[in-house]
Design a protein around this motif. Structure first.
Motif, PDB file in Angstrom:
ATOM      1  N   ARG A 237      -4.934   8.604  -2.017  1.00  0.00           N
ATOM      2  CA  ARG A 237      -4.478   7.463  -2.808  1.00  0.00           C
ATOM      3  C   ARG A 237      -4.209   6.258  -1.916  1.00  0.00           C
ATOM      4  N   MET A 238      -3.762   6.512  -0.698  1.00  0.00           N
ATOM      5  CA  MET A 238      -3.499   5.406   0.225  1.00  0.00           C
ATOM      6  C   MET A 238      -4.795   4.679   0.586  1.00  0.00           C
TER       7      MET A 238
ATOM      8  N   VAL B 268       0.843  -1.205   0.000  1.00  0.00           N
ATOM      9  CA  VAL B 268       0.000   0.000   0.000  1.00  0.00           C
ATOM     10  C   VAL B 268       0.879   1.256   0.000  1.00  0.00           C
TER      11      VAL B 268
ATOM     12  N   SER C 137       0.955   3.836  -3.211  1.00  0.00           N
ATOM     13  CA  SER C 137       0.261   5.110  -2.970  1.00  0.00           C
ATOM     14  C   SER C 137       1.207   6.300  -2.938  1.00  0.00           C
TER      15      SER C 137
ATOM     16  N   THR D 194      -5.921   2.753  -2.542  1.00  0.00           N
ATOM     17  CA  THR D 194      -5.037   1.605  -2.749  1.00  0.00           C
ATOM     18  C   THR D 194      -5.317   0.514  -1.729  1.00  0.00           C
TER      19      THR D 194
END
Length: 358
Positions: free
Chosen positions: A168-169, A154, A158, A172
């Protein structure tokens, strides 16, 4: 350094009162849990057994007032599982609080970021394929490595321009968690029927096989991460105001965010490895603590840890009593009990002041 939204500080008495009440609740559950089970043990006898092992030369341990069966039932079976439930609840709640602060998202928790899914895949791989297939790893070791692997994936996927992007994390983590869960489901469907029960109990969480020596790793992980979190409580408060404001206050945002994710993931891996995948705790308990004592991490984090411990210890007590002699997986109890309580809390006025109704 103070970047908290107005109205989230609360009085100084509320956090202290909450901590005292929660600590008393934990002690009460330990005694009640010690007295609950097939062997006949009263709450007084359960307390005497626990104190007798902690205090040197306790006279009641050798005067014949306690039987060997009572001593074994409380000290070797009931107390370890209660303590492990407490450590797991405290650890998952703390991990959830740190992840929510790191990515500034109220939905963040070990499950959303794929950490629990990675641990589940590692454990299920050992159960279904055999330990020899994975270099002799035990279930707990494979679960821990699975959690670390998911975290690393992750974090790697990300990154944006060399830094961790919070949104984005989350995305993801959701996508990777779905992938890992699909692989876990495939292994479950294709394994022999005799393995399915073990797989389900791990994925839904259980502390029924707890032993005293299993408490060391999650206890050490919880202590280290808690000290780290408290040392950075002011910086966590600054993150609530946004990256730019936190940077202006002297916080190295990207480095702190990475440290928070690593600390929360290591703690989750240490807990899930010995207790299985217990959902809901990392999401609900931190928000409940904010509603009770405000969003200041200096006050919220201790309440979160104690509330997480009490919540899961109570859930474990219910799991082994409401359908006795059948034991219910912890994840079912935490969802059935926790969801209505949490929905009631977020409809109260304090939820708005804690920033949960935006």
């Amino acid at each position: 350094m103070s970047a908290l939204p107005r109205g989230v500080g609360r009085s100084r008495r509320a956090p202290l009162l909450a901590q005292v009440v929660l600590a008393l609740g934990i002690l009460t559950v330990i005694v009640v849990s010690g007295a609950t089970g097939p062997a006949d043990v009263t709450p007084q006898d359960a307390g005497r057994v626990i104190l007798g092992h902690l205090l040197p030369d306790a006279s009641w341990m050798s005067d014949g007032s306690l039987t060997r069966l009572q001593d074994q039932a409380v000290w070797q079976f009931r107390l370890p599982r209660t303590l492990l439930a407490g450590l797991a609840g405290a650890g998952l709640a703390l991990a959830g609080a740190l992840m929510q602060a790191a990515v500034r998202n109220p939905l963040a928790e070990p499950y959303v970021l794929g950490v629990s899914a990675g641990a589940g895949l590692g454990a299920v791989a050992v159960i279904t394929l055999g330990s020899a297939t994975l270099a002799g790893l035990p279930v707990s070791g494979a679960a821990f490595l699975g959690a670390l692997g998911a975290t690393a994936a992750v974090a790697l996927l990300s990154r944006h321009h060399g830094t961790l992007a919070p949104t984005r994390m989350i995305l993801t983590g959701v996508a990777l968690g779905s992938l890992l869960s699909a692989l876990t489901s495939y292994l479950t469907l294709t394994t022999e029927a005799q393995n399915v029960f073990s797989v389900l109990f791990f994925l839904l969480g259980s502390v029924s096989a707890a032993a005293m020596d299993q408490l060391v790793v999650p206890a050490v992980a919880l202590l280290v991460v808690m000290l780290f979190a408290l040392a950075n409580a002011r910086a966590l408060n600054a993150l609530l105001a946004g990256d730019e404001s936190a940077t202006a206050l002297g916080v190295r945002v990207h480095r702190l965010r990475g440290q928070l994710i690593v600390a929360a993931s290591l703690l989750t891996g240490a807990v899930v490895a010995v207790s299985g995948g217990i959902g809901f705790v990392g999401l609900v308990v931190p928000h409940s603590a904010r509603i009770l004592v405000g969003a200041d991490h200096r006050r919220m984090l201790p309440v979160t840890v104690l509330a997480g411990a009490l919540f899961l210890m109570t859930a474990d007590l219910l799991a082994r009593t409401v359908a006795a002699p059948t034991e219910i997986p912890l994840g079912i109890v935490t969802a059935v009990v926790g969801a209505p309580c949490f929905l009631w809390l977020i409809r109260r006025g304090r939820a708005a002041r804690a920033g949960m109704l935006r």
